[in-house]
Design a protein around this motif. Structure first.
Motif, short mmCIF file in Angstrom:
data_model
loop_
_atom_site.label_atom_id
_atom_site.label_comp_id
_atom_site.label_asym_id
_atom_site.label_seq_id
_atom_site.Cartn_x
_atom_site.Cartn_y
_atom_site.Cartn_z
N ASN A 131 -22.03 23.93 15.70
CA ASN A 131 -21.68 23.78 14.29
C ASN A 131 -22.91 23.50 13.41
O ASN A 131 -22.87 22.68 12.49
CB ASN A 131 -20.65 22.65 14.14
N GLY A 132 -24.03 24.17 13.72
CA GLY A 132 -25.24 23.97 12.94
C GLY A 132 -26.09 22.79 13.40
O GLY A 132 -27.22 22.61 12.93
N LYS A 145 -30.03 20.89 9.43
CA LYS A 145 -30.55 21.32 8.13
C LYS A 145 -31.85 20.61 7.75
O LYS A 145 -32.02 20.09 6.65
CB LYS A 145 -29.50 21.10 7.05
N GLY A 146 -32.77 20.56 8.71
CA GLY A 146 -34.08 19.98 8.46
C GLY A 146 -34.16 18.48 8.65
O GLY A 146 -35.26 17.91 8.65
N ASN A 147 -33.03 17.82 8.79
CA ASN A 147 -33.02 16.38 9.05
C ASN A 147 -32.97 16.15 10.56
O ASN A 147 -32.22 16.82 11.27
CB ASN A 147 -31.81 15.72 8.40
N ASP A 148 -33.76 15.22 11.03
CA ASP A 148 -33.75 14.96 12.48
C ASP A 148 -33.75 13.47 12.75
O ASP A 148 -34.19 12.66 11.93
CB ASP A 148 -34.93 15.64 13.16
N VAL A 149 -33.25 13.13 13.93
CA VAL A 149 -33.19 11.74 14.36
C VAL A 149 -33.46 11.68 15.86
O VAL A 149 -32.97 12.53 16.62
CB VAL A 149 -31.82 11.11 14.01
N LYS A 150 -34.27 10.73 16.27
CA LYS A 150 -34.60 10.57 17.68
C LYS A 150 -33.43 9.94 18.43
O LYS A 150 -32.68 9.12 17.90
CB LYS A 150 -35.84 9.69 17.84
N ILE A 205 -28.00 12.15 9.57
CA ILE A 205 -28.63 13.46 9.31
C ILE A 205 -27.71 14.38 8.50
O ILE A 205 -28.05 15.54 8.26
CB ILE A 205 -29.07 14.14 10.62
N GLY A 206 -26.55 13.87 8.09
CA GLY A 206 -25.70 14.60 7.15
C GLY A 206 -24.82 15.68 7.73
O GLY A 206 -24.27 16.50 6.99
N THR A 207 -24.63 15.70 9.04
CA THR A 207 -23.77 16.71 9.64
C THR A 207 -22.30 16.29 9.57
O THR A 207 -22.00 15.09 9.58
CB THR A 207 -24.15 16.96 11.11
#
Length: 222
Positions: A131-132, A145-150, A205-207
């Motif tokens: 789902n993206g 969408k360009g946001n990432d988290v470890k 991350i906004g998903t």
């Protein structure tokens, strides 16, 4: 993904285990044929790395027993034997691939990736998507969408399990078996803690991908 290493040369077995863990596999290791068969019969592994020459029961006997019990877990045979007859015998008894010792680490990892790749599916071996949302193995992170988290190792492993089993509820017992091990004494609240961490990171991350709870059963990714 969870792997089983069955190898009686302790130094080699431990080296294999360390290599696989560094590549973010979950690994159980046993050193004889009897324990190897008992572990393999659980059906909880995504791939088995199996030596042929083992005390108690050899690798060919283990293979025959597994296939007799209809357990289709991919098996990579590891052996010092290089004769064509031995390779043919191993493959005919149910092995999926064959690697002769000594071997190059890169080739071993490539063969494991090939065996654990879902049949008929082509995808980037370094990432899973849903789902993206991207789960990236090399950076141990989630990206949307360009946001990432470890992610911590356990968070990554749980997320990998969820993405690999979309559209189904994963029972808590299954998560414990795959991530912590069949005989682990980990309690359900340990899973709940990691699920809580993952939900917060998904939100960060906004998903709109969510981990849903099936009360009293387990979790699913929607």
């Amino acid at each position: 993904m969870k792997l089983l290493v069955v190898e009686d040369e302790i130094q080699l077995a431990d080296a294999l285990t360390e290599i696989l863990k560094r590549n973010r596999y979950i690994v159980d290791t046993v050193y004889d044929g009897i324990d190897g068969l008992d572990s393999a019969l659980t059906g909880m592994y995504d791939c088995i790395l199996l030596d042929i020459m083992l005390p108690g029961m050899n690798g060919i006997e283990i293979l025959r027993n597994l296939r007799k019990e209809k357990i289709s877990t991919p098996v990579l045979l590891l052996t010092a034997r290089s004769e064509i007859e031995d390779k043919i015998n191993g493959l005919d008894c149910g092995a999926d691939d064959y690697l002769t010792k000594p071997f190059i680490t890169g080739e071993l990892l490539a063969r494991v990736r090939a065996l654990t790749r879902r049949k008929g599916e082509i995808f980037d071996e370094n990432k899973l998507t849903f789902n993206g949302l991207e789960l990236n193995k090399s950076s141990c992170s989630m990206i949307y969408k360009g946001n990432d988290v470890k992610l911590s190792l356990k968070e990554y492993q749980i997320m990998e399990l969820l993405i690999s089993n979309t559209n189904r509820i994963l029972p808590k017992e299954r998560i414990i078996e795959k991530i912590w091990g069949y005989e682990s004494d980990v309690e359900y609240n340990n899973i709940e803690v990691y699920i809580s961490f993952l939900r917060k990171k998904l939100s960060a991350i906004g998903t709109d991908t969510q981990i849903k709870t099936a009360r009293g059963i387990g979790y699913s990714l929607v």
